[in-house]
Scaffold this active site. Structure first.
Site, mmCIF file in Angstrom:
data_model
loop_
_atom_site.group_PDB
_atom_site.id
_atom_site.type_symbol
_atom_site.label_atom_id
_atom_site.label_comp_id
_atom_site.label_asym_id
_atom_site.label_seq_id
_atom_site.Cartn_x
_atom_site.Cartn_y
_atom_site.Cartn_z
ATOM 1 N N PRO A 184 48.353 -82.540 60.383
ATOM 2 C CA PRO A 184 48.211 -81.232 61.030
ATOM 3 C C PRO A 184 48.385 -81.337 62.549
ATOM 4 C CG PRO A 184 46.044 -82.152 60.504
ATOM 5 C CD PRO A 184 47.056 -83.134 59.973
ATOM 6 N N GLY A 185 48.395 -80.174 63.208
ATOM 7 C CA GLY A 185 48.429 -80.159 64.683
ATOM 8 C C GLY A 185 49.811 -79.957 65.262
ATOM 9 N N GLY A 186 50.778 -79.599 64.405
ATOM 10 C CA GLY A 186 52.132 -79.344 64.898
ATOM 11 C C GLY A 186 52.482 -77.873 64.796
ATOM 12 N N VAL A 187 53.228 -77.551 63.735
ATOM 13 C CA VAL A 187 53.717 -76.178 63.560
ATOM 14 C C VAL A 187 52.577 -75.190 63.247
ATOM 15 C CG1 VAL A 187 55.214 -74.723 62.113
ATOM 16 C CG2 VAL A 187 56.019 -76.969 62.888
ATOM 17 N N GLY A 188 51.569 -75.621 62.473
ATOM 18 C CA GLY A 188 50.488 -74.720 62.016
ATOM 19 C C GLY A 188 49.875 -73.887 63.141
ATOM 20 N N ASP A 238 54.912 -59.873 61.209
ATOM 21 C CA ASP A 238 55.336 -61.051 60.432
ATOM 22 C C ASP A 238 56.862 -61.173 60.426
ATOM 23 O OD1 ASP A 238 53.617 -62.853 59.256
ATOM 24 O OD2 ASP A 238 53.137 -61.560 57.551
ATOM 25 N N ARG A 262 65.119 -72.416 52.269
ATOM 26 C CA ARG A 262 65.762 -71.129 52.597
ATOM 27 C C ARG A 262 64.836 -69.950 52.284
ATOM 28 N NH1 ARG A 262 70.232 -71.133 47.645
ATOM 29 N NH2 ARG A 262 68.891 -72.293 46.233
ATOM 30 N N TYR A 289 43.411 -69.328 56.233
ATOM 31 C CA TYR A 289 44.432 -68.906 57.199
ATOM 32 C C TYR A 289 43.996 -67.625 57.911
ATOM 33 C CZ TYR A 289 47.681 -72.190 54.901
ATOM 34 O OH TYR A 289 48.280 -73.303 54.395
ATOM 35 N N LYS A 330 43.330 -66.754 61.918
ATOM 36 C CA LYS A 330 44.029 -65.679 62.646
ATOM 37 C C LYS A 330 43.029 -64.741 63.329
ATOM 38 C CE LYS A 330 47.967 -65.925 59.509
ATOM 39 N NZ LYS A 330 48.672 -65.389 58.324
ATOM 40 N N VAL A 377 50.664 -58.489 55.624
ATOM 41 C CA VAL A 377 50.114 -58.613 54.277
ATOM 42 C C VAL A 377 50.118 -60.113 53.980
ATOM 43 C CG1 VAL A 377 50.365 -57.984 51.859
ATOM 44 C CG2 VAL A 377 51.128 -56.393 53.643
ATOM 45 N N GLN A 378 48.923 -60.676 53.846
ATOM 46 C CA GLN A 378 48.838 -62.121 53.643
ATOM 47 C C GLN A 378 49.485 -62.498 52.308
ATOM 48 O OE1 GLN A 378 47.661 -64.231 55.991
ATOM 49 N NE2 GLN A 378 48.075 -66.025 54.737
HETATM 50 N N1 GUN Z 1 51.090 -67.063 54.046
HETATM 51 C C1 GUN Z 1 51.374 -68.269 54.598
HETATM 52 N N2 GUN Z 1 51.953 -68.121 55.808
HETATM 53 C C2 GUN Z 1 52.033 -66.793 56.025
HETATM 54 C C3 GUN Z 1 52.547 -66.014 57.101
HETATM 55 O O1 GUN Z 1 53.057 -66.512 58.119
HETATM 56 N N3 GUN Z 1 52.456 -64.652 56.934
HETATM 57 C C4 GUN Z 1 51.910 -64.090 55.815
HETATM 58 N N4 GUN Z 1 51.894 -62.760 55.748
HETATM 59 N N5 GUN Z 1 51.452 -64.792 54.807
HETATM 60 C C5 GUN Z 1 51.506 -66.125 54.919
#
Ligand code: GUN
Length: 322
Positions: A292-296, A145, A193, A72, A76, A119-120
């Site tokens: 894949p290919g939608g929201v991601g 975030d 939620r 991920y 980014k 922060v991941q």
């Molecule tokens: N892990 C998975 N998705 C996300 C996100 O959108 N932000 C962060 N900080 N961590 C994630």
């Protein structure tokens, strides 16, 4: 005049027709996110020209070395580089203590050259770390975030112009907009939620004037609730849990799930599916996002959007001060 097919392509939606009946129009996150990234690239270029080389900057702080997080983060960083955002990856070992992570966040908070900090999650630490404390220590002005209490609180009160909106729900709203379906007055159902998807999604739909039901693991009759949704957003984290038979005819279905399931036909032995059973849901929905290919891809694009917005706010604040 544009043909319907050309218009659909521009909007990032494409219609598929099965042999028996018309099936859902696919909402492409790939096409829509590309449009967002191109717009941001132009905005960053304009900023650079107007403010003598100024560039928005983003720090991604990672604790540990999870494979999924690594993937991920690299997505980014690549998106940031393409747009012209200066992005830095700060990697702390999994032995890092909570105090050390907090010190790192505070030092980035104080660095004026950084406009966005994430922060991941999840944190990959051998020590006990309070996630809530971590996300709340990020300065609200840099919290791209949108996970701090200040930003979440503003969103829950409908103060959308003065907060950062979490990236995945923000991307979902953009995809819903692409369908041309108006949210106001509709019945929207959110499954999940979590602080990162379900809860902010509920708020965004509510302040877009939908009547919103949020479902979770204790919801009594999930198929019945799903069947009432004109707009359905699923962030449950369970592979293909929403069955097509539950979906209302013509509904907008947005799938935030990313799940790996075994697949012997693939070299990797697995494939990615969403939280919605796509094959059956696309027989009933009016619009649907693929996985894949939608929201991601939209999540990444919205992170870039928030970072550029943060840099614009920084410029505005500092110009006014001069
Ligand atoms: N892990 C998975 N998705 C996300 C996100 O959108 N932000 C962060 N900080 N961590 C994630």
């Amino acid at each position: 005049m544009l043909s319907l097919a050309t218009l659909s392509l521009r909007l990032g939606v494409s219609s598929c027709h099965g042999s028996r009946r018309s099936i859902a129009t696919v909402i492409s996150g790939i096409k829509t996110s590309k449009l967002v990234r191109e717009r941001l690239k132009a905005e960053v270029e304009a900023m650079k020209n107007q403010f003598s080389g100024f560039r928005p900057s983003l720090v991604v702080l990672q604790v540990g070395d999870r494979d999924d997080s690594n993937l991920y983060i690299s997505t980014k960083l690549k998106a940031a580089a393409e747009i012209g955002i200066e992005a830095k990856h700060v990697r702390l070992p999994s032995s890092t203590t909570q105090d050390e992570v907090l010190r790192s966040i505070r030092s980035i908070n104080e660095d004026d050259s950084v406009h966005g900090l994430i922060v991941q999650l999840p944190l990959d630490s051998v020590n006990a770390i309070d996630n809530e404390l971590i996300t709340d220590t990020v300065s609200p002005e840099k919290d791209v975030d949108g996970l701090s209490c200040i930003n979440a609180g503003k969103l829950s009160r409908g103060d959308l112009k003065h907060c950062f909106i979490p990236c995945t729900p923000n991307g979902c709203m953009e995809l819903i907009r692409q369908t041309g379906v108006s949210v106001a007055g509709k019945h929207a159902v959110v499954i999940g939620r979590s602080k990162i998807v379900g809860a902010p999604m509920h708020d965004l739909l509510l302040w877009s004037h939908a009547t919103v039901t949020t479902c979770h693991s204790k919801t009594a009759d999930l198929p019945e609730q799903v069947g009432r949704a004109d707009i359905l957003v699923v962030g449950a984290g369970r592979a293909e849990m929403v069955r097509g038979e539950w979906v209302k005819e013509g509904a907008v279905v947005i799938d935030c799930g990313i799940n790996h399931i075994p697949d012997a036909t693939k070299a990797s032995g697995k494939r990615v599916v969403g939280d919605v059973h796509y094959a059956s849901a696309s027989q009933r929905a009016g619009f649907i996002t693929p996985v894949p290919g939608g929201v991601g891809p939209m999540t990444v694009a919205m992170l870039m959007e928030n970072t550029v917005q943060s840099a614009q706010r920084f410029l505005l604040k500092n110009q006014l001060r001069r």
